[in-house]
Design a protein around this motif. Structure first.
Motif, PDB file in Angstrom:
ATOM      1  N   GLY A  44       0.767  -1.238   0.000  1.00  0.00           N
ATOM      2  CA  GLY A  44       0.000   0.000   0.000  1.00  0.00           C
ATOM      3  C   GLY A  44       0.796   1.284   0.000  1.00  0.00           C
ATOM      4  N   GLY A  45       2.104   1.225  -0.041  1.00  0.00           N
ATOM      5  CA  GLY A  45       2.895   2.450  -0.063  1.00  0.00           C
ATOM      6  C   GLY A  45       2.860   3.115  -1.430  1.00  0.00           C
ATOM      7  N   GLU A  46       3.125   4.409  -1.440  1.00  0.00           N
ATOM      8  CA  GLU A  46       3.194   5.147  -2.705  1.00  0.00           C
ATOM      9  C   GLU A  46       4.640   5.315  -3.110  1.00  0.00           C
ATOM     10  OE1 GLU A  46       0.838   8.550  -3.418  1.00  0.00           O
ATOM     11  OE2 GLU A  46      -0.692   7.946  -1.973  1.00  0.00           O
ATOM     12  N   HIS A  47       4.938   4.952  -4.354  1.00  0.00           N
ATOM     13  CA  HIS A  47       6.291   5.038  -4.868  1.00  0.00           C
ATOM     14  C   HIS A  47       6.723   6.503  -4.958  1.00  0.00           C
ATOM     15  CE1 HIS A  47       9.357   4.964  -8.165  1.00  0.00           C
ATOM     16  NE2 HIS A  47       9.854   4.093  -7.312  1.00  0.00           N
ATOM     17  N   VAL A  48       7.935   6.792  -4.468  1.00  0.00           N
ATOM     18  CA  VAL A  48       8.483   8.148  -4.536  1.00  0.00           C
ATOM     19  C   VAL A  48       9.570   8.207  -5.595  1.00  0.00           C
ATOM     20  CG1 VAL A  48       9.671   9.985  -3.283  1.00  0.00           C
ATOM     21  CG2 VAL A  48       7.978   8.575  -2.097  1.00  0.00           C
ATOM     22  N   LYS A  49      10.581   7.347  -5.450  1.00  0.00           N
ATOM     23  CA  LYS A  49      11.727   7.352  -6.355  1.00  0.00           C
ATOM     24  C   LYS A  49      12.521   6.077  -6.112  1.00  0.00           C
ATOM     25  CE  LYS A  49      16.061   9.815  -7.090  1.00  0.00           C
ATOM     26  NZ  LYS A  49      16.937  10.863  -6.622  1.00  0.00           N
ATOM     27  N   VAL A  62       6.544   5.838   0.386  1.00  0.00           N
ATOM     28  CA  VAL A  62       6.015   6.516   1.565  1.00  0.00           C
ATOM     29  C   VAL A  62       4.697   5.841   1.941  1.00  0.00           C
ATOM     30  CG1 VAL A  62       4.837   8.329   0.221  1.00  0.00           C
ATOM     31  CG2 VAL A  62       5.427   8.750   2.606  1.00  0.00           C
ATOM     32  N   GLY A  63       4.551   5.556   3.240  1.00  0.00           N
ATOM     33  CA  GLY A  63       3.314   4.978   3.747  1.00  0.00           C
ATOM     34  C   GLY A  63       3.132   3.521   3.394  1.00  0.00           C
TER      35      GLY A  63
END
Length: 148
Positions: A83-88, A93-94
């Motif tokens: 469920g995390g959001e890809h940053v780089k 995150v999360g």
């Protein structure tokens, strides 16, 4: 600008909450920007918070002055945390925080994998760009989030 970069405070922010601060930007879009202070350790550990008192000692970081009633996290283990959001690159995150805490308490996740924050930093649309233009922040395109 885009998510995944670091910003460092400049001398213009000395004597402020952001003095000597490094922030990792996790979100940047038409609504504004969001990030976390990655270089300031919170004075208490995760297991010193009432809800997590049965857990392992694990460092917390002062993520920023916004929403200091909640915990947030950045990790590089999408294979374990859903469920995390890809940053780089391999940074997210999360995600499923209960699973993250379980893996922290069993030693599967370490400070090399995850960083937990109290609060975050946030800017309205164009606000961060204005602060960069006035010289309060300098862009840094690489940096360190996790311990070695």
């Amino acid at each position: 600008m885009k998510p995944g970069i670091f910003i460092n405070s400049t001398a213009l922010l000395d004597d402020s909450v952001f003095e000597s601060t490094v922030i990792f930007i996790t979100e940047y879009n038409e609504n504004g920007a969001m990030g976390f202070v990655v270089n300031k350790v919170f004075p208490r550990k995760l297991n010193e918070l009432e809800e997590f008192r049965q857990g392992m000692p694990f460092p917390l970081y002062e993520g920023g002055p916004v929403d200091q009633e909640h915990l947030f996290f950045i990790h590089q283990r999408p294979d374990l945390i859903e469920g995390g959001e890809h940053v780089k690159d391999n940074i997210y995150v999360g995600g499923d925080f209960k699973t993250a805490v379980l893996y922290i308490n069993t030693g599967i996740l370490t400070a090399k994998d995850i960083k937990v924050f109290i609060g975050y930093c946030g800017w309205d649309h164009k606000e961060l760009n204005d602060e960069i233009a006035e010289g309060s922040w300098e862009l840094v395109f690489s940096g360190k989030i996790f311990e070695d």
